[in-house]
Design an enzyme around this catalytic site. Structure first.
Site: not given
Length: 529
Positions: A274, A306, A336, A303
């Site tokens: 991420d 966000d 996400h 991810d």
């Protein structure tokens, strides 16, 4: 309170590994309260300092003395919300409501966690309860209004979906967007092209000039964005590129090393977890490990957006690199890269602040077609979340998953995006409130069935940037250091050479401009900081 159809969601009981032995029956009431409330105060101090896992530990110990204390249960629920364990938050908040139906924070915490999981109707029911208990609470009324809005938007979206229409990427004309004379950012060829067809051709995979990509990355560092016209070209081309790919990729280890002048640097593939809109930390990865290229390829495991407030810059950088040289970078969808998460955690607001709603819709189209997993070097299975909970799933099953949609609540796609490992065997309802957690036996069976040696996944913050579990068969890698400017964790990436043995690099966060995480989140977004 009025009951709406679809308000209730029956969550299965989740095994909470943080729970401690109940000592309340061995203590006097006074002794239990003294110990429990002192531990609650320690938990509150840790929570306020942003040390969420420490807070969870203190609250859990406090609950071993006061297992039905609604305040402690509600506070632990808040700590679970902070670390995205929404299922455990709902479980604790429900216990708090059952212990004290007049305690409003129990409903408040449960509503917050339900909202995070996209269950707006269930959240609305809880915020109605808060408003009934505290009629003058402006914050609760604002949260209730956010729930009402989300319910209306969901109903409207369903109505729109029922009407067949061409996707925006098939009808949008980037050339209709004029480039203002005041624009001082980079152009694909250095100057604005007059021929629309020639300009569009530059965004075909493998044709985007590298110099434009590098200039855009520098432009982003100065907190400036590239023109919407070029972003539209980029997203439309990326969507058409990804929709032709399978859901499972085969990613080889390159034959040549990243530095032709230094044969001691062996051929490798770098896997990152991420990044969550932490653009300056992504740039730090490239400074440490080299820019992506055919001989220095990367796999970013979902991810990208966000939470961090430079999510637009992160995802645009990755897509620019991809269309410049498709072999230099590989991208997976994370949980996400979805509409509901983007609405809550800031990406939707960020895109609309920096561009507009049409660009956001184009991003959603691209996200829906991202691959879900890869096999690296024929030996390592890489996916964002985890493994399917059901036995017998093959690589062919994963390769054939239908994409181009928002993830369903259950099934293969949901497992790959949401699942987490657990230390004990079998499968259990997830602490996140979505899907299942999988044990070492499930990992072992999946790898054996598919002739693989290792699972690499992301999806969870780890203090050291990575964690090895399941007897060395499962690795979690997380590449966003000091996540949300508060967690204090290291970031990490993994390098795989021909033998596919993991080699780890850890690093600390680097400074970034004074823009707080979740800057663009609306409604209840700030609760999830």
């Amino acid at each position: 309170m009025p009951k709406d159809e679809g308000d209730d969601f029956d969550q299965p009981e989740i095994k909470n590994l943080d729970d401690e032995q109940d000592l309340s029956s061995t203590e006097s009431r006074e002794e239990a309260e003294a110990k429990g409330l002192a531990l609650k105060d320690e938990g509150n101090a840790a929570l306020n300092a942003g040390h969420y896992n420490e807070a969870i530990h203190h609250y859990s110990t406090a609950l071993s003395h006061l297992p039905d204390n609604a305040i402690i249960l509600s506070n632990r629920a808040l700590a679970y919300i902070k670390v995205e364990n929404y299922g455990l938050a709902i479980q604790d908040a429900t216990h708090a409501v059952q212990s004290d139906p007049a305690y409003p924070k129990g409903y408040y915490r449960r509503g917050t966690a339900e909202f995070a999981l996209g269950r707006a109707k269930a959240a609305r029911k809880d915020f109605r309860a808060v408003c009934k208990l505290r009629p003058k609470d402006r914050d609760a009324r604002a949260k209730l209004a956010a729930c009402d809005k989300a319910v209306r938007e969901e109903a409207f979206a369903k109505a729109i979906l029922s009407e067949e229409s061409a996707p925006l990427s098939d009808t949008f004309k980037p050339e209709s967007l004029s480039v203002e004379k005041s624009y001082n950012g980079p152009h694909p060829t250095g100057t604005l092209l007059e021929d629309a067809g020639e300009e569009a051709a530059l965004f075909e995979p493998g044709k985007l000039p590298r110099e434009f990509v590098l200039q855009a990355m520098e432009h982003f560092k100065d907190q400036k964005v590239i023109h919407k016209r070029y972003v539209a070209h980029l997203l439309i081309s990326a969507k058409h590129y990804y929709e032709k790919m399978p859901s499972l990729l085969d990613v080889p280890i390159p034959k040549a090393g990243p530095d032709e002048n230094d044969p001691t640097v062996r051929p490798r593939l770098t896997v990152c977890g991420d990044t969550h809109g932490q653009y300056y930390d992504v740039m730090h990865i490239f400074e440490m490990n080299g820019l992506p290229s055919k001989t220095n390829p990367y796999l970013f495991n979902g991810d990208f957006v966000d939470r961090g407030s430079f999510s637009v810059e992160v995802i645009l950088t990755f897509l620019l690199l991809k269309l410049s040289d498709p072999d230099c970078i590989h991208l997976h969808r994370g949980n996400h890269e979805t509409k509901n998460m983007n609405k809550i955690y800031g990406f939707e607001g960020e895109v609309k602040a920096k561009y507009d709603d049409k660009i956001f819709d184009l991003f959603l189209e691209v996200f829906s077609h991202f691959p879900l997993a890869s096999v690296v070097g024929g030996k390592v299975f890489v996916t964002h979340g985890g493994l399917p909970a059901e036995p017998g799933v093959t690589l062919a099953d994963i390769r054939n998953i239908k994409r181009g949609c928002e993830p369903p609540n259950a099934g293969l796609m949901s497992d790959l995006l949401w699942a987490d490992p657990q230390p004990f065997t079998g499968k259990s309802p997830s602490k996140r409130g979505v899907g299942f957690s999988f044990g070492p036996d499930i990992t072992e069976a999946f790898l054996k069935l598919n002739n693989l040696q290792l699972l690499v996944r992301s999806h969870e913050v780890k203090d050291e940037g990575y964690l090895v579990e399941h007897g060395g068969k499962t690795i979690t890698v997380f590449s966003a250091p000091n996540y949300c400017d508060s967690m204090g964790n290291k970031g990490a990436f993994i390098q795989f050479e021909e033998d596919c043995e993991p080699q780890f690099t850890q690093y600390e966060a680097v400074p970034h401009p004074n823009v707080r995480p979740m800057q663009y989140a609306a409604g209840m977004g700030g609760l999830f900081m």
